[in-house]
Design a protein around this motif. Structure first.
Motif, PDB file in Angstrom:
ATOM      1  N   ALA A   1       3.422 -13.707   1.432  1.00 24.50           N
ATOM      2  CA  ALA A   1       2.009 -13.444   1.090  1.00 24.50           C
ATOM      3  C   ALA A   1       1.791 -12.053   0.546  1.00 24.50           C
ATOM      4  O   ALA A   1       0.705 -11.484   0.681  1.00 24.50           O
ATOM      5  N   PHE A   2       2.788 -11.491  -0.119  1.00 24.37           N
ATOM      6  CA  PHE A   2       2.673 -10.135  -0.647  1.00 24.37           C
ATOM      7  C   PHE A   2       1.506  -9.960  -1.605  1.00 24.37           C
ATOM      8  O   PHE A   2       0.928  -8.885  -1.720  1.00 24.37           O
ATOM      9  N   ASP A   3       1.136 -11.038  -2.318  1.00 25.69           N
ATOM     10  CA  ASP A   3       0.070 -10.907  -3.312  1.00 25.69           C
ATOM     11  C   ASP A   3      -1.320 -10.939  -2.699  1.00 25.69           C
ATOM     12  O   ASP A   3      -2.315 -10.983  -3.430  1.00 25.69           O
ATOM     13  N   SER A   4      -1.402 -10.901  -1.358  1.00 25.87           N
ATOM     14  CA  SER A   4      -2.715 -10.715  -0.732  1.00 25.87           C
ATOM     15  C   SER A   4      -3.310  -9.380  -1.131  1.00 25.87           C
ATOM     16  O   SER A   4      -4.531  -9.213  -1.135  1.00 25.87           O
ATOM     17  N   ILE A   5      -2.443  -8.411  -1.446  1.00 24.24           N
ATOM     18  CA  ILE A   5      -2.885  -7.127  -2.003  1.00 24.24           C
ATOM     19  C   ILE A   5      -2.724  -7.246  -3.510  1.00 24.24           C
ATOM     20  O   ILE A   5      -1.643  -7.039  -4.056  1.00 24.24           O
ATOM     21  N   PHE A   6      -3.800  -7.590  -4.190  1.00 27.53           N
ATOM     22  CA  PHE A   6      -3.723  -7.968  -5.599  1.00 27.53           C
ATOM     23  C   PHE A   6      -3.207  -6.837  -6.479  1.00 27.53           C
ATOM     24  O   PHE A   6      -2.523  -7.071  -7.479  1.00 27.53           O
TER      25      PHE A   6
ATOM     26  N   ASP B   1      -3.555   1.549 -11.298  1.00 31.19           N
ATOM     27  CA  ASP B   1      -4.103   0.298 -10.762  1.00 31.19           C
ATOM     28  C   ASP B   1      -3.818   0.151  -9.274  1.00 31.19           C
ATOM     29  O   ASP B   1      -4.569  -0.513  -8.546  1.00 31.19           O
ATOM     30  N   ALA B   2      -2.714   0.755  -8.798  1.00 27.86           N
ATOM     31  CA  ALA B   2      -2.396   0.684  -7.382  1.00 27.86           C
ATOM     32  C   ALA B   2      -3.436   1.416  -6.534  1.00 27.86           C
ATOM     33  O   ALA B   2      -3.605   1.115  -5.354  1.00 27.86           O
ATOM     34  N   PHE B   3      -4.148   2.356  -7.139  1.00 29.25           N
ATOM     35  CA  PHE B   3      -5.169   3.116  -6.417  1.00 29.25           C
ATOM     36  C   PHE B   3      -6.592   2.609  -6.713  1.00 29.25           C
ATOM     37  O   PHE B   3      -7.395   2.449  -5.802  1.00 29.25           O
ATOM     38  N   ARG B   4      -6.862   2.326  -7.978  1.00 35.02           N
ATOM     39  CA  ARG B   4      -8.230   1.938  -8.346  1.00 35.02           C
ATOM     40  C   ARG B   4      -8.434   0.429  -8.318  1.00 35.02           C
ATOM     41  O   ARG B   4      -9.575  -0.058  -8.317  1.00 35.02           O
ATOM     42  N   GLY B   5      -7.330  -0.341  -8.299  1.00 33.86           N
ATOM     43  CA  GLY B   5      -7.417  -1.789  -8.379  1.00 33.86           C
ATOM     44  C   GLY B   5      -7.298  -2.271  -9.811  1.00 33.86           C
ATOM     45  O   GLY B   5      -7.582  -1.530 -10.758  1.00 33.86           O
TER      46      GLY B   5
ATOM     47  N   HIS C   1       0.000 -14.804 -30.889  1.00 34.59           N
ATOM     48  CA  HIS C   1      -0.466 -13.408 -30.852  1.00 34.59           C
ATOM     49  C   HIS C   1      -1.717 -13.249 -30.005  1.00 34.59           C
ATOM     50  O   HIS C   1      -1.854 -12.254 -29.269  1.00 34.59           O
ATOM     51  N   GLN C   2      -2.622 -14.212 -30.090  1.00 37.13           N
ATOM     52  CA  GLN C   2      -3.863 -14.116 -29.315  1.00 37.13           C
ATOM     53  C   GLN C   2      -3.576 -14.076 -27.815  1.00 37.13           C
ATOM     54  O   GLN C   2      -4.217 -13.339 -27.063  1.00 37.13           O
ATOM     55  N   MET C   3      -2.591 -14.862 -27.378  1.00 35.21           N
ATOM     56  CA  MET C   3      -2.226 -14.856 -25.960  1.00 35.21           C
ATOM     57  C   MET C   3      -1.466 -13.582 -25.609  1.00 35.21           C
ATOM     58  O   MET C   3      -1.661 -12.997 -24.536  1.00 35.21           O
ATOM     59  N   GLN C   4      -0.614 -13.117 -26.522  1.00 36.57           N
ATOM     60  CA  GLN C   4       0.137 -11.894 -26.257  1.00 36.57           C
ATOM     61  C   GLN C   4      -0.785 -10.693 -26.072  1.00 36.57           C
ATOM     62  O   GLN C   4      -0.538  -9.822 -25.233  1.00 36.57           O
ATOM     63  N   SER C   5      -1.848 -10.659 -26.823  1.00 39.33           N
ATOM     64  CA  SER C   5      -2.750  -9.506 -26.763  1.00 39.33           C
ATOM     65  C   SER C   5      -3.476  -9.399 -25.436  1.00 39.33           C
ATOM     66  O   SER C   5      -4.029  -8.341 -25.110  1.00 39.33           O
ATOM     67  N   GLN C   6      -3.484 -10.486 -24.656  1.00 42.03           N
ATOM     68  CA  GLN C   6      -4.173 -10.498 -23.365  1.00 42.03           C
ATOM     69  C   GLN C   6      -3.254 -10.103 -22.202  1.00 42.03           C
ATOM     70  O   GLN C   6      -3.715  -9.897 -21.083  1.00 42.03           O
ATOM     71  N   LEU C   7      -1.948 -10.007 -22.467  1.00 42.70           N
ATOM     72  CA  LEU C   7      -0.998  -9.755 -21.396  1.00 42.70           C
ATOM     73  C   LEU C   7      -1.043  -8.298 -20.933  1.00 42.70           C
ATOM     74  O   LEU C   7      -1.352  -7.396 -21.711  1.00 42.70           O
ATOM     75  N   ARG C   8      -0.703  -8.088 -19.665  1.00 38.19           N
ATOM     76  CA  ARG C   8      -0.580  -6.721 -19.159  1.00 38.19           C
ATOM     77  C   ARG C   8       0.496  -5.977 -19.936  1.00 38.19           C
ATOM     78  O   ARG C   8       1.536  -6.531 -20.281  1.00 38.19           O
ATOM     79  N   LEU C   9       0.247  -4.698 -20.177  1.00 38.68           N
ATOM     80  CA  LEU C   9       1.157  -3.918 -21.003  1.00 38.68           C
ATOM     81  C   LEU C   9       2.378  -3.436 -20.245  1.00 38.68           C
ATOM     82  O   LEU C   9       3.437  -3.214 -20.840  1.00 38.68           O
ATOM     83  N   HIS C  10       2.249  -3.261 -18.921  1.00 38.41           N
ATOM     84  CA  HIS C  10       3.342  -2.692 -18.145  1.00 38.41           C
ATOM     85  C   HIS C  10       3.514  -3.473 -16.840  1.00 38.41           C
ATOM     86  O   HIS C  10       2.538  -3.951 -16.260  1.00 38.41           O
ATOM     87  N   PRO C  11       4.755  -3.566 -16.345  1.00 39.18           N
ATOM     88  CA  PRO C  11       4.984  -4.278 -15.078  1.00 39.18           C
ATOM     89  C   PRO C  11       4.320  -3.609 -13.883  1.00 39.18           C
ATOM     90  O   PRO C  11       3.976  -4.281 -12.914  1.00 39.18           O
ATOM     91  N   PHE C  12       4.166  -2.296 -13.947  1.00 38.07           N
ATOM     92  CA  PHE C  12       3.513  -1.576 -12.852  1.00 38.07           C
ATOM     93  C   PHE C  12       2.715  -0.418 -13.429  1.00 38.07           C
ATOM     94  O   PHE C  12       3.230   0.377 -14.214  1.00 38.07           O
ATOM     95  N   ILE C  13       1.460  -0.358 -13.042  1.00 36.27           N
ATOM     96  CA  ILE C  13       0.571   0.719 -13.477  1.00 36.27           C
ATOM     97  C   ILE C  13       0.111   1.448 -12.221  1.00 36.27           C
ATOM     98  O   ILE C  13      -0.617   0.884 -11.395  1.00 36.27           O
ATOM     99  N   LEU C  14       0.564   2.680 -12.058  1.00 35.26           N
ATOM    100  CA  LEU C  14       0.288   3.425 -10.834  1.00 35.26           C
ATOM    101  C   LEU C  14      -1.213   3.572 -10.594  1.00 35.26           C
ATOM    102  O   LEU C  14      -1.686   3.446  -9.455  1.00 35.26           O
TER     103      LEU C  14
ATOM    104  N   LEU D   1       0.833  -1.204   0.000  1.00 33.72           N
ATOM    105  CA  LEU D   1       0.000   0.000   0.000  1.00 33.72           C
ATOM    106  C   LEU D   1       0.867   1.253   0.000  1.00 33.72           C
ATOM    107  O   LEU D   1       0.386   2.346   0.310  1.00 33.72           O
ATOM    108  N   SER D   2       2.131   1.110  -0.355  1.00 37.51           N
ATOM    109  CA  SER D   2       3.060   2.235  -0.304  1.00 37.51           C
ATOM    110  C   SER D   2       2.623   3.429  -1.158  1.00 37.51           C
ATOM    111  O   SER D   2       2.855   4.573  -0.742  1.00 37.51           O
ATOM    112  N   PRO D   3       1.999   3.232  -2.329  1.00 35.64           N
ATOM    113  CA  PRO D   3       1.546   4.429  -3.050  1.00 35.64           C
ATOM    114  C   PRO D   3       0.549   5.262  -2.243  1.00 35.64           C
ATOM    115  O   PRO D   3       0.587   6.498  -2.293  1.00 35.64           O
ATOM    116  N   TRP D   4      -0.320   4.604  -1.495  1.00 40.89           N
ATOM    117  CA  TRP D   4      -1.252   5.332  -0.639  1.00 40.89           C
ATOM    118  C   TRP D   4      -0.503   6.031   0.486  1.00 40.89           C
ATOM    119  O   TRP D   4      -0.862   7.157   0.883  1.00 40.89           O
TER     120      TRP D   4
END
Length: 410
Positions: A384-389, A144-148, A129-142, A49-52
């Motif tokens: 258990a860091f991924d408890s915060i999705f 998303d850290a706030f809105r989920g 390509h079909q699988m690639q198109s479903q992947l997240r575009l960036h390793p971290f999206i700020l 929750l460090s961004p918060w």
């Protein structure tokens, strides 16, 4: 009039001190390990929750500056010692809360190198390509850290019984894409010290992966101490057998199955994949699960908020001196004697349940046998860091986990 101004300034300063104190208290858990179990949620959750916290500390800083400016402009005097203390506390809290975000770019680069070293420089080109198109575009999206991370609609089928050993009904939950088809499968094993948990754990991850073209099975198993090892391994194997037998019904390509587990579940996923007579799986993903139970018992973490020795004794029926064969048979590292399925290890460097040195040793052993292995370390992350999705750690882990699974299940 002057007395009212003085009173207002004091109130404003106390508010700034309160905000600064709260910000520093919370931010300190980014670097201070939890000494007891009741404080472990702070050690796990605060870094995620460090961004918060950055926002909170920035507000505290602004409030403190306002209190100082207000005092100087209206009274013409020097800043009080309380204001200077508040400013110092605020700056320390702000510095601590920024640590995960500051380390994130370098951590991402190391993870990208680890992926390329193991899978090849052009491994992404091998993903359809079909699988690639479903992947997240960036390793971290700020944002998303706030809105989920957006929650996707999938087909969800809960509570399907797959076995009843000792008259204990075991069930699994299934998450599938909205469109009917045949999909690669991910079998998820939850954590909980082998003593607690349910298939509904981490449902956000299960939904996320189903939306990206996988059939996800979240399975149950019997719990210690009533049921000790190898009951849990038997249950995971029973679930895999059930999935193979019902593959057509549940839209699963049985030639493309991966096991993924967290903590105790990561341990069971590795055990199931590494058995000499294991049912065929393409890969295994272990999030912060144990590898060498004998060494883990003899060298517990410091501090030890979970009391790992008590957990292991409940799981295996005693200490390594009392049950040496059980500890060997229940340790995934015991089976690293030949090439094994591709393995992804994701671990926090600040893990005080399963220390990262065990993951590092497991990674070296896997590489020595010619197995494809990847270790992704997150410097600021606890167990258990991924408890915060939507936290920074899980965003990084998710980014590379889905690429690993897309590559191995292509």
């Amino acid at each position: 009039m002057i007395s009212r101004i003085n009173h207002f300034r004091e109130v404003f300063t106390l508010l700034a001190l309160l905000l600064s104190g709260v910000g520093l208290f919370l931010s300190s858990w980014i670097v201070i390990p939890a000494p007891i179990f009741s404080l472990l949620p702070l050690g796990v959750g605060v870094p995620e929750l460090s961004p918060w916290l950055v926002v909170l500390n920035a507000i505290a800083f602004g409030t403190t500056q306002g209190a100082i400016a207000f005092g100087v402009s209206l009274l013409g005097g020097r800043n009080s010692w309380l204001q200077r203390l508040t400013l110092g506390v605020t700056l320390v809290g702000l510095f601590l809360s920024l640590l995960p975000l500051v380390q994130l770019p370098a951590t991402d680069k190391k993870m990208a190198v680890a992926m390329r070293d193991a899978l090849g420089a052009d491994y992404l080109k091998a993903i359809p390509h079909q699988m690639q198109s479903q992947l997240r575009l960036h390793p971290f999206i700020l944002a998303d850290a706030f809105r989920g991370i957006p929650r996707d609609e999938v087909r969800y089928t809960p509570n399907i019984q797959f076995a009843a050993p000792d008259r204990v009904p075991l069930t699994l939950d299934i998450y599938r894409p909205l469109q009917v088809g045949q999909y690669p499968a991910i079998v998820i094993v939850y954590g909980g010290g082998w003593q607690s948990g349910s298939p509904s754990a981490h449902s956000d991850f299960s939904r996320y992966m189903a939306r990206r073209g996988y059939t996800v099975f979240a399975i149950a198993y019997r719990h210690a101490p009533r049921y000790q090892f190898p009951a849990q391994l038997d249950d995971v194997r029973a679930a895999l057998t059930f999935i193979q037998q019902h593959a057509t019904e549940y839209e699963t390509d049985i030639t493309r199955i991966a096991l993924l587990g967290r903590s105790a579940g990561g341990h069971l996923a590795m055990l199931a994949a590494y058995q000499p007579d294991a049912l065929p799986v393409r890969a295994v993903v272990n999030y912060y699960g144990p590898f060498n139970l004998t060494q883990g018992y003899k060298e517990p973490p410091k501090p030890d908020p979970l009391n790992v020795r008590a957990v292991l004794e409940a799981f295996l029926g005693g200490s390594p001196d009392e049950r040496p064969e059980q500890y060997v048979q229940a340790s995934p590292i015991s089976y690293v004697t030949r090439p094994l399925p591709p393995t992804l290890l994701v671990h926090g460097s600040r893990d005080h349940i399963v220390e990262v040195r065990f993951a590092q040793n497991m990674y070296k052993r896997l590489c020595a046998t010619g197995s494809t292995a990847i270790l992704l370390e997150i410097p600021w992350a606890e167990h258990a860091f991924d408890s915060i999705f939507h936290g920074p750690s899980n965003q990084l882990a998710l980014y590379y986990t889905e690429r690993f699974l897309a590559w191995v299940l292509k």
